[in-house]
Design an enzyme around this catalytic site. Structure first.
Site, PDB file in Angstrom:
ATOM      1  N   GLY A 294       0.824  -1.203   0.000  1.00  0.00           N
ATOM      2  CA  GLY A 294       0.000   0.000   0.000  1.00  0.00           C
ATOM      3  C   GLY A 294       0.857   1.251   0.000  1.00  0.00           C
ATOM      4  O   GLY A 294       1.957   1.275  -0.569  1.00  0.00           O
ATOM      5  N   SER A 295       0.382   2.258   0.707  1.00  0.00           N
ATOM      6  CA  SER A 295       0.916   3.615   0.523  1.00  0.00           C
ATOM      7  C   SER A 295       2.347   3.829   0.963  1.00  0.00           C
ATOM      8  O   SER A 295       2.913   4.885   0.671  1.00  0.00           O
ATOM      9  CB  SER A 295       0.023   4.616   1.237  1.00  0.00           C
ATOM     10  OG  SER A 295      -1.266   4.559   0.681  1.00  0.00           O
ATOM     11  N   THR A 296       2.940   2.887   1.713  1.00  0.00           N
ATOM     12  CA  THR A 296       4.354   3.092   2.040  1.00  0.00           C
ATOM     13  C   THR A 296       5.186   3.151   0.757  1.00  0.00           C
ATOM     14  O   THR A 296       6.254   3.755   0.727  1.00  0.00           O
ATOM     15  CB  THR A 296       4.894   1.964   2.944  1.00  0.00           C
ATOM     16  OG1 THR A 296       4.454   0.722   2.449  1.00  0.00           O
ATOM     17  CG2 THR A 296       4.438   2.121   4.368  1.00  0.00           C
ATOM     18  N   PHE A 297       4.659   2.530  -0.330  1.00  0.00           N
ATOM     19  CA  PHE A 297       5.359   2.568  -1.617  1.00  0.00           C
ATOM     20  C   PHE A 297       5.390   3.984  -2.196  1.00  0.00           C
ATOM     21  O   PHE A 297       6.200   4.273  -3.077  1.00  0.00           O
ATOM     22  CB  PHE A 297       4.681   1.622  -2.620  1.00  0.00           C
ATOM     23  CG  PHE A 297       5.438   0.335  -2.811  1.00  0.00           C
ATOM     24  CD1 PHE A 297       5.755  -0.469  -1.732  1.00  0.00           C
ATOM     25  CD2 PHE A 297       5.844  -0.081  -4.076  1.00  0.00           C
ATOM     26  CE1 PHE A 297       6.446  -1.649  -1.899  1.00  0.00           C
ATOM     27  CE2 PHE A 297       6.547  -1.259  -4.253  1.00  0.00           C
ATOM     28  CZ  PHE A 297       6.849  -2.050  -3.165  1.00  0.00           C
ATOM     29  N   LYS A 298       4.489   4.834  -1.710  1.00  0.00           N
ATOM     30  CA  LYS A 298       4.477   6.211  -2.237  1.00  0.00           C
ATOM     31  C   LYS A 298       5.793   6.914  -1.922  1.00  0.00           C
ATOM     32  O   LYS A 298       6.201   7.829  -2.629  1.00  0.00           O
ATOM     33  CB  LYS A 298       3.295   6.986  -1.661  1.00  0.00           C
ATOM     34  CG  LYS A 298       1.968   6.573  -2.288  1.00  0.00           C
ATOM     35  CD  LYS A 298       0.786   7.202  -1.599  1.00  0.00           C
ATOM     36  CE  LYS A 298      -0.502   6.635  -2.211  1.00  0.00           C
ATOM     37  NZ  LYS A 298      -1.651   6.764  -1.327  1.00  0.00           N
TER      38      LYS A 298
END
Lengths: 588, 108
Positions: A294-298
């Site tokens: 999820g958003s940790t990849f952002k």
């Protein structure tokens, strides 16, 4: 004589020639004694000579015997230093605290021919050893030879049996691998079999080193700090008990050396008895499980965008409307419906903004950066359990948009950790390690991002805690930065992503301030399928369930790691106040 | 009279000397062996003691490690001593100790 001497000189070495000449002279002495009428002297000389030779031989034997008697210990010392083929060196943490050791245990043997009273022995042993199978005991008591009954007895257990005074019961020493901390750091330490072979964790990964050092009496120092590990497991357990996830992972790493200071996987198990643990408990979720993060990849997407020069900190992104890309429409979880700066995209965890940034980077560049960050391969670390990621088969715009916010790509928590370090340490891809490194050690590492990008990422991650979705991770005075992540899991039963089954995480760094080369630590807390509570208003996202645990953990471990708090008037002031104002920049 | 022909109480002196040397050698070897075996037994006993003590030390070290498990210490300190992790307001530095020592003044 001269002819004889000549032959001797030609055929024999000097020593033999000297001996021959001596004997020759002696024989002449006998002849001279006979010629001068003293024949009895001749016999006496011969007797004296023979006795002298015997005495010489006896003295030599005496010296040899004395030497053998006095110095035979040297050979015996070799026997005393004999190392069992199953022997393994101790495993300790970075401060020398014992994690695993070979300890003396005893095997119990029964010799039926020496047992006086079989019935009394049977009753006494059944009471003393309730875990021993009755049939096995019966076979040992009534057999026709000395039989092994049970092993792994501690000295206390042995003494208890010994006190029974049973004839025919004997003990033989044996070594057993013991993990005195039970469940603590169980997945990282792993376990070994009775034959002295490592089967999991560090016991397997460092098997050769551990076995080689056993002979030298050495110990293998792991990178973990038991105090950090204890706090990590405690906070993870508390979070797990509160939110009831299927599993949980906690990782603490040094961003410069790649050392893992703590690794926890929930549920855990006791390596002293791994056979009784379920496969779920034995699974090292930090290394062996892969998740759509999820958003940790952002954080990666934003770092790539900055490093590739596609965006600056001042760039803006239009998130007023859902972003249509091919057949799909990308929405924001926290729809702000406004134009966002790059920092705000990160703070609001905007899927729209991140997807637009990733499309600007392009499939080729994004996949190359992801490969450089190690996201497309198993995490480089000694652990054999390190799992390979699941990556998009084709890097097209759809894959780019998905992976930009952590969908369509499954990586292990360790792989995520490894890829995060360059964002926080000046752009270097350091290998993770479970080995202790010396203070100041910097492993050779590939430069995958610029130092400027890394410095900017530290600022952005800090801004996300002071004014974004990671507020609950803040720890006063420790300048915590980080990124929340909530990935929906694919549900095979409904054949689509299930919004109720999430992977919620928080990837943090502390302290985020100061020069790039300063000591800095990465923390990851991940909960697999957590459940919201009334306190979280039913939410089970990373910001609600993982961030608080991360903040509490950082507050506890900072003193252990020598990170001092800076509490003062400037504390918690938004560092990016000047750049959060939309300014000139591309609207992607 | 040479050393080979001189007699003492009917025995040749050389024979007596040779016999004396022989007995001395036998005695010295016997003594050396006896003392050595006694020393060896003592060394073996000390080595056994060292081995036993080493094993006990290792067992005690493992016992200490077991008793000092972070989770156990945390559980006990919370249950019996009502201790908790240090919070930010409980921390200070040597430089600010003087401020902490000042009497608290109520602020308007």
């Amino acid at each position: 004589m001269s002819l004889g001497s000549g032959v001797l000189q030609r055929r024999f070495p000097f020593g033999l020639r000297w001996l021959g000449a001596g004997l020759w002279r002696l024989e002449h002495a006998f002849e001279r004694a006979r010629a001068s009428g003293r024949a009895e002297d001749d016999a006496r000389i011969r007797i004296f000579f023979v006795m002298a030779l015997f005495s010489l031989g006896f003295v030599a034997l005496a010296i040899g015997a004395t030497q053998a008697a006095l110095f035979a210990d040297a050979a015996r010392g070799g026997a005393a230093g004999w190392i069992s083929p199953q022997a393994r060196a101790d495993i300790v943490d970075r401060h020398g605290r014992l994690l695993a050791a070979d300890l003396p245990h005893y095997g119990l043997y029964i010799d039926p021919s020496e047992v006086w009273d079989v019935a009394a022995t049977r009753v006494a042993l059944r009471a003393a050893l309730p875990s021993v199978d009755h049939e096995r005991l019966e076979r040992a008591l009534t057999g026709d030879r000395r039989t092994f009954l049970t092993g792994g007895m501690t000295p206390v257990e042995r003494a208890a049996i010994h006190r029974l005074g049973l004839p025919g019961i004997t003990f033989e020493p044996e070594q057993k691998r013991v993990y005195p901390l039970n469940n603590t750091a169980a997945h990282l330490i792993g376990f070994a079999d009775t034959g002295g072979q490592g089967l999991a964790g560090a016991e397997l990964a460092l098997n050769d080193e551990i076995r080689n050092l056993a002979g030298a009496g050495g110990e293998v120092a792991l990178s973990i700090d038991l105090r950090v590990q204890g706090a990590l497991e405690d906070e993870l357990r508390k979070a797990a008990l509160t939110y009831g996830p299927r599993g949980a992972v906690g990782i603490v790493a040094n961003v410069h050396t790649g050392e893992l200071l703590g690794v926890a996987s929930y549920p855990d198990f006791d390596p002293n008895n791994p056979g009784s643990a379920s496969p779920e408990a034995r699974l090292n979720r930090a290394a062996s499980a892969v998740f759509e993060m999820g958003s940790t990849f952002k954080a990666f997407t934003v770092a790539v965008g900055l490093d590739a020069g596609v965006a600056t900190m001042a760039s803006t992104f239009d998130a007023r409307e859902p972003y249509k890309l091919g057949y799909r429409t990308i929405h924001d979880y926290h729809a702000s419906r406004k134009i966002l700066t790059l920092v705000e995209v990160f703070q609001h965890s905007s899927n729209i903004g991140t997807a637009k940034l990733a499309v600007g980077v392009g499939p080729e560049r994004l996949s190359r950066y992801f490969t450089d960050l190690g996201l497309t391969t198993a995490a480089a670390i000694e652990l054999k359990e390190s799992a390979s990621p699941l990556t998009p088969k084709v890097w097209n715009e759809d894959a780019v948009a998905s992976t930009s916010f952590g969908h369509g790509m499954n990586v292990s928590p360790l792989a995520l950790t490894r890829a995060m370090l360059p964002l926080l340490n000046g752009g270097k891809l350091v290998p993770l390690t479970i080995h202790k490194r010396e203070p100041g050690f910097r492993p050779p590492a590939k430069q995958v991002l610029s130092e400027t990008t890394s410095a900017q990422m530290l600022q952005i991650m800090r801004a996300n805690v002071t004014g974004g979705s990671g507020g609950k991770a803040d720890a006063p005075g420790l300048s915590v930065g980080g990124k929340t992540g909530t990935g929906e899991k694919y549900d095979p039963e409904i054949r689509r992503y299930n919004g109720k089954r999430q992977v919620s995480s928080f990837a943090a760094v502390f302290p985020s301030d100061g020069p790039l080369e300063n000591d800095r630590y990465f923390v990851l807390i991940l909960l697999d399928e957590p459940h919201g509570t009334p306190e979280t208003f039913g939410y089970s996202t990373g910001g609600w369930v993982a961030a608080p645990a991360t903040g509490a953990l950082i507050a506890r471990i900072a003193p252990f790691l020598g990170v001092s708090r800076h509490v003062g008037p400037m504390e918690n002031q938004p560092r990016l106040a000047s750049i959060q104002t939309p300014a000139a920049g591309g609207d992607l | 009279m040479s050393v080979f022909t001189r007699r003492v109480r009917g025995f040749r002196l050389i024979d007596v000397v040779a016999l004396g040397l022989l007995v001395l050698l036998i005695m010295s070897v016997y003594l050396a062996k006896t003392m050595a075996s006694r020393e060896r037994a003592q060394i073996a006993r000390v080595e056994r003691e060292i081995s036993s003590e080493t094993a006990r030390i290792r067992l005690l070290e493992a016992e200490v490690a077991h008793l000092e498990q972070p989770s156990r210490i945390e559980r006990l300190s919370t249950a019996y001593l009502e201790m908790a992790p240090v919070t930010v307001d409980q921390e200070t530095t040597p430089d600010t100790l003087a401020i902490v020592a000042l009497p608290k003044v109520s602020r308007p």
